[in-house]
Design a protein around this motif. Sequence first.
Motif, PDB file in Angstrom:
ATOM      1  N   UNK A   7       0.850  -1.200   0.000  1.00 48.42           N
ATOM      2  CA  UNK A   7       0.000   0.000   0.000  1.00 48.42           C
ATOM      3  C   UNK A   7       0.886   1.251   0.000  1.00 48.42           C
ATOM      4  N   UNK A   8       1.964   1.213   0.776  1.00 47.21           N
ATOM      5  CA  UNK A   8       2.884   2.367   0.810  1.00 47.21           C
ATOM      6  C   UNK A   8       3.436   2.631  -0.583  1.00 47.21           C
ATOM      7  N   UNK A   9       3.886   1.575  -1.254  1.00 49.54           N
ATOM      8  CA  UNK A   9       4.446   1.758  -2.597  1.00 49.54           C
ATOM      9  C   UNK A   9       3.370   2.206  -3.576  1.00 49.54           C
ATOM     10  N   UNK A  10       2.131   1.779  -3.350  1.00 44.55           N
ATOM     11  CA  UNK A  10       1.041   2.199  -4.241  1.00 44.55           C
ATOM     12  C   UNK A  10       0.770   3.694  -4.114  1.00 44.55           C
ATOM     13  N   UNK A  11       0.881   4.247  -2.914  1.00 47.06           N
ATOM     14  CA  UNK A  11       0.632   5.678  -2.713  1.00 47.06           C
ATOM     15  C   UNK A  11       1.861   6.530  -3.005  1.00 47.06           C
ATOM     16  N   UNK A  12       3.046   5.926  -2.993  1.00 40.79           N
ATOM     17  CA  UNK A  12       4.272   6.689  -3.194  1.00 40.79           C
ATOM     18  C   UNK A  12       4.298   7.270  -4.602  1.00 40.79           C
ATOM     19  N   UNK A  13       4.498   8.580  -4.679  1.00 41.51           N
ATOM     20  CA  UNK A  13       4.591   9.250  -5.969  1.00 41.51           C
ATOM     21  C   UNK A  13       3.270   9.546  -6.631  1.00 41.51           C
ATOM     22  N   UNK A  14       2.148   9.199  -5.985  1.00 40.13           N
ATOM     23  CA  UNK A  14       0.831   9.389  -6.599  1.00 40.13           C
ATOM     24  C   UNK A  14       0.273  10.758  -6.262  1.00 40.13           C
ATOM     25  N   UNK A  15      -0.561  11.207  -7.166  1.00 37.84           N
ATOM     26  CA  UNK A  15      -1.284  12.451  -6.935  1.00 37.84           C
ATOM     27  C   UNK A  15      -2.323  12.227  -5.842  1.00 37.84           C
ATOM     28  N   UNK A  16      -2.427  13.161  -4.918  1.00 40.23           N
ATOM     29  CA  UNK A  16      -3.265  12.956  -3.739  1.00 40.23           C
ATOM     30  C   UNK A  16      -4.729  12.762  -4.102  1.00 40.23           C
ATOM     31  N   UNK A  17      -5.230  13.529  -5.075  1.00 34.63           N
ATOM     32  CA  UNK A  17      -6.641  13.428  -5.413  1.00 34.63           C
ATOM     33  C   UNK A  17      -6.989  12.213  -6.242  1.00 34.63           C
ATOM     34  N   UNK A  18      -5.962  11.505  -6.759  1.00 30.41           N
ATOM     35  CA  UNK A  18      -6.237  10.356  -7.625  1.00 30.41           C
ATOM     36  C   UNK A  18      -6.522   9.085  -6.850  1.00 30.41           C
ATOM     37  N   UNK A  19      -6.056   9.007  -5.615  1.00 35.11           N
ATOM     38  CA  UNK A  19      -6.205   7.787  -4.835  1.00 35.11           C
ATOM     39  C   UNK A  19      -7.267   7.984  -3.764  1.00 35.11           C
ATOM     40  N   UNK A  20      -7.751   6.865  -3.229  1.00 36.26           N
ATOM     41  CA  UNK A  20      -8.698   6.945  -2.118  1.00 36.26           C
ATOM     42  C   UNK A  20      -8.036   7.642  -0.929  1.00 36.26           C
ATOM     43  N   UNK A  21      -8.826   8.333  -0.107  1.00 34.63           N
ATOM     44  CA  UNK A  21      -8.234   8.980   1.080  1.00 34.63           C
ATOM     45  C   UNK A  21      -7.504   7.972   1.956  1.00 34.63           C
TER      46      UNK A  21
END
Length: 1651
Positions: free
Chosen positions: A121-135
């Motif tokens: 999950x950490x790697x999935x959120x790393x480098x991602x745009x904040x509004x693109x992923x679930x809170x």
Amino acid sequence: MALAELYTQYNRVWIPDNEEVWQSAEITKNYKAGDRFLHVQLEDGTELNYPVDPAALPPLRNPDILVGENDLTALSYLHEPAVLHNLKVRFVESKLIYTYSGIILVAINPYKQLPIYGDAIIHAYSGQNMGDMDPHIFAVAEEAYKQMARNNKNQSIIVSGESGAGKTVSARYTMRYFATVSKSSSNAHVEDKVLASNPITEAVGNAKTTRNDNSSRFGKYTEISFDQRYQIIGANMRTYLLEKSRVVFQSENERNYHIFYQLCASAVQPEFKHLKLGGSQEKEFNYTRMGGSTVIEGVDDRANMMETQKTFALLGLKGDFQMDVFKMLAAILHLGNVGITAVGDERSSISLEDKHLNIFCELLDLNCDKMAQWLCHRKIITTSETVIKPMTRTQAVNARDALAKKIYSHLFDFIVERINQALQFPGKQHTFIGVLDIYGFETFDVNSFEQFCINYANEKLQQQFNLHVFKLEQEEYMKEDIPWTLIDFYDNQPVIDLIEAKMGILELLDEECLLPHGTDENWLQKLYNNFINKNALFEKPRMSNTSFIIQHFADKVEYKCEGFLEKNRDTVHEVLIEILKESKFHLCANFFQDNPVSVSPFSSTINIKSARPVLKSPNKQLRMTVGNKFRSSLSLLMVTLNATTPHYVRCIKPNDEKLPFEFDSKRVAQQLRACGVLETIRISAQSYPSRWTYIEFFSRYSILMTQQELSLNDKKQICKIVLQRLIQDHNQYQFGRTKIFFRAGQVAYLEKLRSDKLRHACIMIQKSVRGWLQRKKFLRVKQAAIIIQQYFRGQRTVRQAITARNLKETWAAIIIQKYCRGYLVRRLCQLIHVAAVTIQAYTRGFLARKKYRKMLQEHKAVILQKYARAWLARRRFQNIRRFVLNIQLSYRVQQLQKKIEEQSRENHGLLERLTGLASTHMNDMDTIQKLELDLERLTVQKRTYEEKGKKYKEDSEQKILKLENLNKELQEQKETLEIKLQEKTEEMKEKMDDLTKQLFNDVQKEENQRMILEKNFQNQKQDYEKEIELLKGEIKILKEEKTQLQHQIQQEIVIQDGLKMEVGQLTKQAQKIPELQKEIELLQTQKLDVEKQAQSQKRELREKMSEVAKQLLESYDVEDVRSRLSTEDLEHLNEDGELWFAYEGLKKATRVLESHFQSQKEIYEKEIEGLNFKVEHLSQDINHLQKLFREENDINDGIRLEVSRLTSENLVIPDLKQQVSELENQKLDLENRLQEQTVKLKAEAHAPALSKEYVGMMEYKKEDEDRIIQNLILDLKPRGVVVNMIPGLPAHILFMCVRYADYLNDADMLKSFMNVTIDGIKQVVKEHSEDFEMLSFWLSNTYYFLNCLKQYSGEEEFMKGNTPRQNKNCLKHFDLSEYRQILSDLAIRIYHQFIIVMESNIQPMIVPGMLEYESLQGISGLKPTGFRKRSSSIDDTDTYTMTSILQQLSYFYSTMCQNGLDSELLKQAVKQLFFLIGAITLNSLFLRKDMCSCRKGMQIRCNISYLEEWLKDKNLQNSCAKETLEPLSQAAWLLQVKKVTDDDAKEICEHCTSLSTVQIVKILNSYTPIDDFEKRVTPSFVRKVQAMLNNREDAPQLMLDTKYLFQVTFPFTPSPHALEMIQVPSSFKLGFLTRREIIQPTDVYIQSKLH
């Protein structure tokens, strides 16, 4: 549109409710302005006339499509019930605990372990745009980290909430995220140390309360420091307001700090025996048993103690330090058990034999007598005397407890300082991220000093938060050029002034603490006098004189004044402090020094003044109170936070019973009001809360646009026109630069219009379909009725008409008709047959003649073209030759003119020099005499040289005679050899011809050399005589000219080398011509084969057609048909001309056959035309190449002639002595060559003829190893090599070198070569670790090298596919199995790096291409976006599509094919890539609720089909790559399938076999309808599916492991290439390698007669 107009029938509103806070109701009657009642129906069916105030109508409910949004600010109606309902739907139904509310992340404690915090999950959120992923808490951490890296600005994450809301866990996860994504390259493991500080601080600062089993009883601000590469280098921790009273007092069902229970649970361990904690452990001690709850369910205190010790050790705090800490803790426990007995009413005493007192003094090394005395007495010092006053038992107990609290407070601060020391970093911090874990707003039944301080801190934080939200809103409006209107927001500065201003509550408290006889009651009375009726925020309770009320931003809080002064003073009697100072236990003594030196290396580097100065005590010598300290530390914290960019996390406690996923609306609403979420919503709702980009608005509401509006090209202008038409009140929206801003409720109104339009469209479609179905049904019924009527009427007519006479007449008529019609049909068929045959004959003859004439014309045209093209080519060649000759002549003339001019200039210079010499002749008589002597000496030398020349001439004449004699003998031998060779094979004849030609060439060369020598000698003699007459100065000039000419010669030699290279390239191109001619011949043969096939198929079709016709005629048996027909059939037979229809059908069948034949003929003709075109194209290419080759040859010949002329001219000038020596050397060389030739001729005459044959090895010298590795491995570029090259050529060349070392039986040479080869491959792979082409190339060559070592190892299992010739090339002397293993390991390493590079290249494309890009028309699922989507920290400029993924895959595939990668390895690589695509897409789907919709499932399914089509196109269906996409395919199916009934649940369980239970439930919970027509998945359905899946045994984790690598296998594939036939390209620069030859005797022997 006015808000009141939205209160229409079927719309829903929220009305207050005592139980659920707010209750939903549907309007049953349109509301009109001025009505006093709103007619509504509750969800349970109850109808209600709800009284309303026209100025304050009940809040409207959002459309269902907006419910469950990731961001609360995306809701159209922003108010408390909407927020509460959205959180409840997400938490209870979707099991989502995180929600954005503008800049706040709302985190609801699930009271259950969830699989959403793993490394995946950490790697999935790393480098991602904040509004693109679930809170997610990781999204907030990533946003802070990204903003720090991009803006070089410090960040802070403020985590707050009630006790039990999950603050500590949230802060821990943010720190874990930073430690994971910012791993440092050093070996210091700083990240592990930062994380290790959490268990220690939780052990000494957390405790069980009635609300939380792991409640933080202190505030903590952790600064995580980063270097310039944004890697963690250290951390620093500040703590606030430790709850010291818990050490000595716990309420019912609460515990003391965890560390005490961990220590007691480990008391039986040998290392803790000296602490004397006893056997009954925590129940023995007053300080641990007071709450009556010493055990936490599911918590092992002994295991936690071991974890605490490990983390101490990880931070470098070893055993001695730990034992000192545990000593202090054990001493506190024993101090709590010291028995104090009352002696009368005013005295108390402690027995000197008290067991616990003695242990306490023993552990801290104190004087037991003094401690026993001063725990029961106190010293009062006045100006005149010192008084010792005994204390009552209560006062003594309070003194004891105060001492325990003081010791624990110092110990806690000491541990924090040592942690900071352990996290100290040597360098300078570049930036930091602060994580603030602080208590939220608290209100209990009894609120004291601690709650007052906590709420004061929350007031300060809320003020900072309000200002930050206000600032962000203002920035957004200014960025979009929207007129800024002042927004009214709650400012809590008056409350803060009430607490901290001059003569405020805190200052009055400090003032009262300074008084000797100050009491809580006196202080409270001062508050009443100063603030009642003077400050609206301060109140006095009606029924109490010991309390006061403060109106905080969240709620009113009543504080009891009891204990305020004591807690604020936090005093311990001075005598007790002095006793502790005298302790011989160094840790205890250091705690109570007068001026303790802080060991923390950290200091605030922020130099910003506070908005309001901190008030200092007027008497600096007096001790600072707790309130004063807290105010100072809070001010410093606010300065720090104001200098950073804040990020807010608000933790919410859903219920007080700690039940998983239970939502208590009252408790949640209370916390939402307290934590500022509703204030954010209120600020947003006052202006324009809903914001859409123009593209999003156009995509969503294009259904509301007219055709005229859609015809415009500017989408921005279209949006403006549509809005002006739909919403009449222009104040309800504003047009920004990139977004449209809407007032509250306007998006809901637009959604209503959109749903109405869709509903009307659905009604229209339903109407049309239902009408069509009814019409179809009516026509079917009508047709059935007509058939029934027909049969009924027919039966009735038959019954009326049937008689015996009629039957006979009818039967006779039918027989007559049958025979008559048969005769007519047969005659007609015969006529048609004859006519068809005649037409076919004439047609075929006409076509054959036409084809013959066409072939004849084409043949003649080809002949004409041939001669014409030949004439044109000759003329073009002659023109070019003339042009070249003219250029050469003009160039030579220019050169000659230049030389004449230079000669004239030289002559003129010589004349000038001669005149100068003549003028100086009279003055230099001595020099003339010397010159005469030199002349005499030179004449003597001339004579000697003439004599030598004569001798040399005579010798050369004698040698020429000898050579002529030898030539005669050789000619005689040649004749005899030719006679013998003619009798033998033609092969030997060719060899002897070559031999005689070589002899003649040698003789002619010798004669030419002799002539050249004679000419050179004569020229040199003449030049020498001329040079004697010149002066010494001219000799020097000639020498200088000689050096210049030599330089020119070298340049010309370089030019010659270049010409040779070009000639070599042209010869290579010429070598391709035979291959192209072969291809032309193949194409011509294919053309002939196709024509033959076409003719044969023509014949077969004709034969089939004739057979069908015959069968049809022969099968027409009259008697058989007559026997099968009944009387009724005979009546109806031929009634409507059925026979004619049959005949027509037969004709149609023949036409179909003919058309099929014609189409096949056309196809074959097209193929023949295509092949002819290819032949012509290739012939043109060949002609063009031949022409270029001829032109290049002509140019090269001209250049060669010019170069030879220039070199011959330039060779005349060298020095005479040098030429004489060269002539002598040439003479010696000629003599040696003559001797060698004679020896060879004799040997060839006597020995048998020898033939050369190459073997598969490369001959090299050991010192050439480095050159081989440099040229063949390190400097080799794949792009320049792979074209027209066999796969793995470098590997084959390397193996041929290995064979040579094996052939020599040189173990050292072989070992050295293998080692340098492996090192070279490792080096080139390391240097190009990110170059996909290079990795692919060397993976392929390493694989081929490994296969060569196996194929030629001599082992039977690898020799099965070898040819006999290949078996001869096997290694003879060495077993290289060890090197095979090393190469295999190296190949695996290269493969893994190769996969990593491919994955890193394609990974950024996967989510945009597979999930976000919408290629299917009409399935766009855009919905309103919230603040996080609007204010994203990243602007995605590169938009990847599915085409981007397919293009990248094709690039990978083509590169691997070009580099000759084995097909099995290629399939394994593609399978790994497809697994990555499926895993990343599925993981992103799990973390993006907005993507879990039916339409997105269709899009994913479509994208999967593109990937499957790509596999089919590349013939990779059997690579098992498709199977890796099965989980994603099932997830897409799950999004599309119906999810309502039990059968649907059963089907889901049966179909989704590749998804785990957790994943299926996650998708069902995250399913989000895009339109109102879709239905949500009910929680009962999800529970039903979950129950059906309980029997499954699958992994509990949610995410797929994207780092998983399938096991790679290297299949053995023998090389089909013969090593003897392998040529080394010149581009490899391996000219120093020679192919090994084996000389074998032939069958033919030549007898020589040379004597």
